[in-house]
Design a protein around this motif. Structure first.
Motif, short mmCIF file in Angstrom:
data_model
loop_
_atom_site.label_atom_id
_atom_site.label_comp_id
_atom_site.label_asym_id
_atom_site.label_seq_id
_atom_site.Cartn_x
_atom_site.Cartn_y
_atom_site.Cartn_z
N ALA A 1 0.83 -1.20 0.00
CA ALA A 1 0.00 0.00 0.00
C ALA A 1 0.87 1.25 0.00
N LEU A 2 1.90 1.26 0.80
CA LEU A 2 2.81 2.39 0.84
C LEU A 2 3.55 2.54 -0.49
N THR A 3 3.90 1.43 -1.10
CA THR A 3 4.56 1.47 -2.41
C THR A 3 3.65 2.09 -3.46
N ILE A 4 2.39 1.74 -3.45
CA ILE A 4 1.44 2.30 -4.42
C ILE A 4 1.31 3.81 -4.24
N VAL A 5 1.18 4.25 -3.00
CA VAL A 5 1.08 5.69 -2.73
C VAL A 5 2.36 6.41 -3.16
N ALA A 6 3.51 5.80 -2.92
CA ALA A 6 4.78 6.42 -3.30
C ALA A 6 4.93 6.51 -4.81
N VAL A 7 4.49 5.49 -5.53
CA VAL A 7 4.58 5.53 -7.00
C VAL A 7 3.66 6.60 -7.57
N ILE A 8 2.45 6.70 -7.04
CA ILE A 8 1.54 7.75 -7.51
C ILE A 8 2.13 9.12 -7.23
N GLY A 9 2.69 9.31 -6.06
CA GLY A 9 3.33 10.59 -5.73
C GLY A 9 4.53 10.89 -6.61
N ALA A 10 5.31 9.86 -6.92
CA ALA A 10 6.49 10.07 -7.78
C ALA A 10 6.06 10.45 -9.19
N VAL A 11 5.04 9.82 -9.72
CA VAL A 11 4.54 10.18 -11.05
C VAL A 11 4.03 11.62 -11.04
N PHE A 12 3.36 12.00 -9.98
CA PHE A 12 2.87 13.37 -9.86
C PHE A 12 4.02 14.38 -9.87
N VAL A 13 5.05 14.10 -9.10
CA VAL A 13 6.20 15.02 -9.04
C VAL A 13 6.91 15.09 -10.38
N ILE A 14 7.08 13.98 -11.05
CA ILE A 14 7.72 13.97 -12.37
C ILE A 14 6.91 14.78 -13.37
N LEU A 15 5.59 14.62 -13.35
CA LEU A 15 4.76 15.37 -14.29
C LEU A 15 4.75 16.86 -13.98
N ILE A 16 4.76 17.23 -12.72
CA ILE A 16 4.84 18.66 -12.38
C ILE A 16 6.19 19.23 -12.83
N TYR A 17 7.26 18.48 -12.63
CA TYR A 17 8.57 18.91 -13.09
C TYR A 17 8.59 19.06 -14.61
N ALA A 18 7.96 18.10 -15.31
CA ALA A 18 7.95 18.14 -16.78
C ALA A 18 7.10 19.28 -17.32
N SER A 19 6.17 19.78 -16.53
CA SER A 19 5.33 20.87 -17.02
C SER A 19 6.06 22.21 -17.00
N GLY A 20 7.17 22.31 -16.30
CA GLY A 20 7.87 23.58 -16.21
C GLY A 20 9.21 23.62 -16.89
N ARG A 21 9.75 22.47 -17.25
CA ARG A 21 11.08 22.41 -17.87
C ARG A 21 11.03 21.52 -19.09
N PRO A 22 11.93 21.73 -20.04
CA PRO A 22 11.98 20.81 -21.19
C PRO A 22 12.42 19.42 -20.74
N PHE A 23 11.52 18.49 -20.83
CA PHE A 23 11.74 17.17 -20.25
C PHE A 23 11.41 16.06 -21.24
#
Length: 95
Positions: free
Chosen positions: A33-55
């Motif tokens: 369960a913790l792994t699933i929450v961490a993966v969802i959070g990591a995808v969110f952070v990566i997408l937010i990073y990609a929205s502001g920089r050329p990624f």
């Protein structure tokens, strides 16, 4: 019609992790369960990073997926994990 589609996607995106994490936490599988929450959070952070920089991902697409899929999934999974934890504690007290 578009608003209903967006609302439906967000509702399904929140309800599925909520039900899954509630079931996992109540069964005592807190590691996965913790792994699933961490993966969802990591995808969110990566997408937010990609929205502001050329990624390599279109910034508009990255922000759209982050806001329409990741935020409801993260909120639903967090609430589901908390509810499952509370139900697990209640089950343990009854025994």
């Amino acid at each position: 019609m578009t608003q209903l589609l967006v609302l439906g996607v967000m509702l399904i995106g929140a309800a599925a992790p909520f039900a899954l994490l509630t079931k996992l936490m109540r069964a005592g599988h807190s590691g996965i369960a913790l792994t699933i929450v961490a993966v969802i959070g990591a995808v969110f952070v990566i997408l937010i990073y990609a929205s502001g920089r050329p990624f390599g991902i279109d910034p508009v697409f990255a922000m759209t997926v982050a806001m329409l899929a990741c935020v409801p999934a993260l909120l639903g999974s967090t609430a589901g994990a908390f509810l499952g934890w509370l139900l697990r504690r209640q089950d343990d007290r009854r025994i």
